[in-house]
Design a protein around this motif. Structure first.
Motif, PDB file in Angstrom:
ATOM      1  N   GLU A  94       8.322 -15.666   8.043  1.00  0.00           N
ATOM      2  CA  GLU A  94       7.452 -14.700   8.705  1.00  0.00           C
ATOM      3  C   GLU A  94       8.165 -13.366   8.902  1.00  0.00           C
ATOM      4  OE1 GLU A  94       5.409 -14.089  13.009  1.00  0.00           O
ATOM      5  OE2 GLU A  94       5.388 -16.107  12.181  1.00  0.00           O
ATOM      6  N   ALA A  95       9.448 -13.433   9.262  1.00  0.00           N
ATOM      7  CA  ALA A  95      10.222 -12.200   9.426  1.00  0.00           C
ATOM      8  C   ALA A  95      10.359 -11.458   8.097  1.00  0.00           C
ATOM      9  CB  ALA A  95      11.604 -12.522  10.000  1.00  0.00           C
ATOM     10  N   ALA A  96      10.538 -12.189   7.008  1.00  0.00           N
ATOM     11  CA  ALA A  96      10.625 -11.558   5.686  1.00  0.00           C
ATOM     12  C   ALA A  96       9.298 -10.910   5.308  1.00  0.00           C
ATOM     13  CB  ALA A  96      11.039 -12.584   4.635  1.00  0.00           C
ATOM     14  N   ARG A  97       8.188 -11.587   5.591  1.00  0.00           N
ATOM     15  CA  ARG A  97       6.871 -10.997   5.305  1.00  0.00           C
ATOM     16  C   ARG A  97       6.639  -9.753   6.161  1.00  0.00           C
ATOM     17  NH1 ARG A  97       5.313 -16.394   5.000  1.00  0.00           N
ATOM     18  NH2 ARG A  97       4.581 -16.385   7.138  1.00  0.00           N
ATOM     19  N   ALA A  98       7.092  -9.805   7.402  1.00  0.00           N
ATOM     20  CA  ALA A  98       6.933  -8.648   8.282  1.00  0.00           C
ATOM     21  C   ALA A  98       7.763  -7.472   7.780  1.00  0.00           C
ATOM     22  CB  ALA A  98       7.338  -9.013   9.709  1.00  0.00           C
ATOM     23  N   GLY A  99       8.962  -7.753   7.301  1.00  0.00           N
ATOM     24  CA  GLY A  99       9.793  -6.683   6.747  1.00  0.00           C
ATOM     25  C   GLY A  99       9.161  -6.042   5.531  1.00  0.00           C
ATOM     26  N   ASP A 100       8.562  -6.858   4.680  1.00  0.00           N
ATOM     27  CA  ASP A 100       7.890  -6.312   3.513  1.00  0.00           C
ATOM     28  C   ASP A 100       6.644  -5.527   3.919  1.00  0.00           C
ATOM     29  OD1 ASP A 100       7.832  -6.198   0.543  1.00  0.00           O
ATOM     30  OD2 ASP A 100       5.831  -6.991   0.949  1.00  0.00           O
ATOM     31  N   ALA A 101       5.949  -5.970   4.953  1.00  0.00           N
ATOM     32  CA  ALA A 101       4.786  -5.229   5.436  1.00  0.00           C
ATOM     33  C   ALA A 101       5.203  -3.866   5.985  1.00  0.00           C
ATOM     34  CB  ALA A 101       4.050  -6.036   6.504  1.00  0.00           C
ATOM     35  N   VAL A 102       6.351  -3.813   6.655  1.00  0.00           N
ATOM     36  CA  VAL A 102       6.871  -2.539   7.142  1.00  0.00           C
ATOM     37  C   VAL A 102       7.184  -1.620   5.964  1.00  0.00           C
ATOM     38  CG1 VAL A 102       8.808  -1.447   8.337  1.00  0.00           C
ATOM     39  CG2 VAL A 102       7.725  -3.459   9.325  1.00  0.00           C
ATOM     40  N   LEU A 103       7.836  -2.172   4.936  1.00  0.00           N
ATOM     41  CA  LEU A 103       8.146  -1.392   3.738  1.00  0.00           C
ATOM     42  C   LEU A 103       6.872  -0.891   3.065  1.00  0.00           C
ATOM     43  CD1 LEU A 103      10.146  -0.349   1.591  1.00  0.00           C
ATOM     44  CD2 LEU A 103       9.919  -2.578   0.484  1.00  0.00           C
ATOM     45  N   ALA A 104       5.896  -1.762   2.903  1.00  0.00           N
ATOM     46  CA  ALA A 104       4.638  -1.371   2.256  1.00  0.00           C
ATOM     47  C   ALA A 104       3.927  -0.272   3.031  1.00  0.00           C
ATOM     48  CB  ALA A 104       3.730  -2.588   2.099  1.00  0.00           C
ATOM     49  N   SER A 105       3.938  -0.360   4.346  1.00  0.00           N
ATOM     50  CA  SER A 105       3.266   0.683   5.135  1.00  0.00           C
ATOM     51  C   SER A 105       4.002   2.010   5.036  1.00  0.00           C
ATOM     52  CB  SER A 105       3.130   0.242   6.596  1.00  0.00           C
ATOM     53  OG  SER A 105       4.393   0.122   7.203  1.00  0.00           O
ATOM     54  N   GLY A 106       5.324   1.972   4.859  1.00  0.00           N
ATOM     55  CA  GLY A 106       6.070   3.220   4.683  1.00  0.00           C
ATOM     56  C   GLY A 106       5.923   3.810   3.292  1.00  0.00           C
ATOM     57  N   LEU A 107       5.729   2.962   2.290  1.00  0.00           N
ATOM     58  CA  LEU A 107       5.565   3.456   0.921  1.00  0.00           C
ATOM     59  C   LEU A 107       4.165   4.004   0.667  1.00  0.00           C
ATOM     60  CD1 LEU A 107       7.388   0.692  -1.117  1.00  0.00           C
ATOM     61  CD2 LEU A 107       8.144   3.041  -0.759  1.00  0.00           C
ATOM     62  N   ARG A 108       3.199   3.551   1.433  1.00  0.00           N
ATOM     63  CA  ARG A 108       1.813   3.948   1.202  1.00  0.00           C
ATOM     64  C   ARG A 108       1.624   5.466   1.203  1.00  0.00           C
ATOM     65  NH1 ARG A 108      -0.431   1.410   5.283  1.00  0.00           N
ATOM     66  NH2 ARG A 108      -0.186  -0.559   4.209  1.00  0.00           N
ATOM     67  N   PRO A 109       2.099   6.225   2.204  1.00  0.00           N
ATOM     68  CA  PRO A 109       1.895   7.675   2.172  1.00  0.00           C
ATOM     69  C   PRO A 109       2.638   8.358   1.018  1.00  0.00           C
ATOM     70  CG  PRO A 109       2.662   6.987   4.343  1.00  0.00           C
ATOM     71  CD  PRO A 109       2.712   5.801   3.465  1.00  0.00           C
ATOM     72  N   VAL A 110       3.801   7.837   0.673  1.00  0.00           N
ATOM     73  CA  VAL A 110       4.575   8.426  -0.425  1.00  0.00           C
ATOM     74  C   VAL A 110       3.859   8.195  -1.754  1.00  0.00           C
ATOM     75  CG1 VAL A 110       6.787   8.385  -1.622  1.00  0.00           C
ATOM     76  CG2 VAL A 110       6.721   8.145   0.858  1.00  0.00           C
ATOM     77  N   ALA A 111       3.399   6.969  -1.981  1.00  0.00           N
ATOM     78  CA  ALA A 111       2.686   6.657  -3.226  1.00  0.00           C
ATOM     79  C   ALA A 111       1.397   7.465  -3.326  1.00  0.00           C
ATOM     80  CB  ALA A 111       2.383   5.163  -3.293  1.00  0.00           C
ATOM     81  N   ARG A 112       0.707   7.619  -2.221  1.00  0.00           N
ATOM     82  CA  ARG A 112      -0.533   8.398  -2.208  1.00  0.00           C
ATOM     83  C   ARG A 112      -0.255   9.865  -2.537  1.00  0.00           C
ATOM     84  NH1 ARG A 112      -2.426   7.009   2.750  1.00  0.00           N
ATOM     85  NH2 ARG A 112      -1.183   8.644   3.687  1.00  0.00           N
ATOM     86  N   THR A 113       0.799  10.439  -1.967  1.00  0.00           N
ATOM     87  CA  THR A 113       1.143  11.838  -2.212  1.00  0.00           C
ATOM     88  C   THR A 113       1.557  12.059  -3.659  1.00  0.00           C
ATOM     89  OG1 THR A 113       1.848  12.089   0.084  1.00  0.00           O
ATOM     90  CG2 THR A 113       2.657  13.718  -1.472  1.00  0.00           C
ATOM     91  N   VAL A 114       2.374  11.169  -4.190  1.00  0.00           N
ATOM     92  CA  VAL A 114       2.836  11.315  -5.577  1.00  0.00           C
ATOM     93  C   VAL A 114       1.667  11.197  -6.547  1.00  0.00           C
ATOM     94  CG1 VAL A 114       4.262  10.249  -7.364  1.00  0.00           C
ATOM     95  CG2 VAL A 114       5.188  10.573  -5.096  1.00  0.00           C
ATOM     96  N   ALA A 115       0.772  10.232  -6.331  1.00  0.00           N
ATOM     97  CA  ALA A 115      -0.386  10.064  -7.216  1.00  0.00           C
ATOM     98  C   ALA A 115      -1.309  11.278  -7.132  1.00  0.00           C
ATOM     99  CB  ALA A 115      -1.147   8.792  -6.855  1.00  0.00           C
ATOM    100  N   HIS A 116      -1.506  11.802  -5.932  1.00  0.00           N
ATOM    101  CA  HIS A 116      -2.339  12.993  -5.769  1.00  0.00           C
ATOM    102  C   HIS A 116      -1.713  14.187  -6.495  1.00  0.00           C
ATOM    103  CE1 HIS A 116      -4.952  15.970  -3.994  1.00  0.00           C
ATOM    104  NE2 HIS A 116      -3.895  16.622  -3.556  1.00  0.00           N
ATOM    105  N   ASN A 117      -0.400  14.350  -6.386  1.00  0.00           N
ATOM    106  CA  ASN A 117       0.277  15.452  -7.069  1.00  0.00           C
ATOM    107  C   ASN A 117       0.156  15.323  -8.581  1.00  0.00           C
ATOM    108  OD1 ASN A 117       1.081  16.917  -4.873  1.00  0.00           O
ATOM    109  ND2 ASN A 117       3.025  15.865  -4.669  1.00  0.00           N
ATOM    110  N   ARG A 118       0.267  14.119  -9.076  1.00  0.00           N
ATOM    111  CA  ARG A 118       0.145  13.925 -10.525  1.00  0.00           C
ATOM    112  C   ARG A 118      -1.241  14.348 -11.006  1.00  0.00           C
ATOM    113  NH1 ARG A 118       2.087   9.959 -14.851  1.00  0.00           N
ATOM    114  NH2 ARG A 118       0.998  10.881 -16.605  1.00  0.00           N
ATOM    115  N   ARG A 119      -2.271  13.912 -10.294  1.00  0.00           N
ATOM    116  CA  ARG A 119      -3.634  14.296 -10.681  1.00  0.00           C
ATOM    117  C   ARG A 119      -3.839  15.804 -10.567  1.00  0.00           C
ATOM    118  NH1 ARG A 119      -4.711   9.654  -7.713  1.00  0.00           N
ATOM    119  NH2 ARG A 119      -5.250  10.885  -5.877  1.00  0.00           N
ATOM    120  N   ARG A 120      -3.351  16.392  -9.491  1.00  0.00           N
ATOM    121  CA  ARG A 120      -3.545  17.827  -9.259  1.00  0.00           C
ATOM    122  C   ARG A 120      -2.782  18.655 -10.297  1.00  0.00           C
ATOM    123  NH1 ARG A 120      -0.616  21.389  -6.670  1.00  0.00           N
ATOM    124  NH2 ARG A 120       0.768  19.826  -5.811  1.00  0.00           N
TER     125      ARG A 120
END
Length: 125
Positions: A94-120
């Motif tokens: 459960e702790a490992a899944r929680a750590g990955d969930a923390v990582l995923a939530s931190g990567l979400r804004p970065v991935a969204r920004t990079v994808a938006h920049n690529r399209r723009r």
């Protein structure tokens, strides 16, 4: 494992889009090195600003995910309490899944920004 797939797909998306965005911006900077236009200056300023905004958003999302897990963690039986406690292996998973969930939530804004920049930037070219 659902959140692990999510963080992996976000890392893959960042790895695919970021080099293209970097190459596009470096090409624009090199073309405008001697006499940048107002558009080039705006793009450079945007490049700097969006990094800080994405970092702040990622930090906020990660901290919210962490505090959410922490709040639930204290309400569960703990493995060091003996027979009344929870299974240690389940606790670590459960702790490992929680750590990955923390990582995923931190990567979400970065991935969204990079994808938006690529399209723009692709639409500009």
């Amino acid at each position: 494992m659902r959140s692990a797939r999510r963080s992996q797909s976000q890392l893959i998306a960042i790895g695919q889009h970021a080099p293209w965005v970097i190459a596009s911006r470096l090409g624009a900077i090199s073309r405008a090195a001697s006499a940048p236009s107002a558009r080039d200056v705006r793009e450079l300023q945007r490049m700097v600003d969006e990094k800080w905004l994405a970092l702040g958003d990622a930090w906020w999302q990660m901290s919210m995910q962490w505090w959410q897990w922490q709040a639930g963690w204290w309400l569960r039986p703990q493995p060091w309490l003996g027979p009344a406690g929870d299974d240690p292996l389940r606790w670590w998973r459960e702790a490992a899944r929680a750590g990955d969930a923390v990582l995923a939530s931190g990567l979400r804004p970065v991935a969204r920004t990079v994808a938006h920049n690529r399209r723009r930037l692709a639409a500009r070219s």
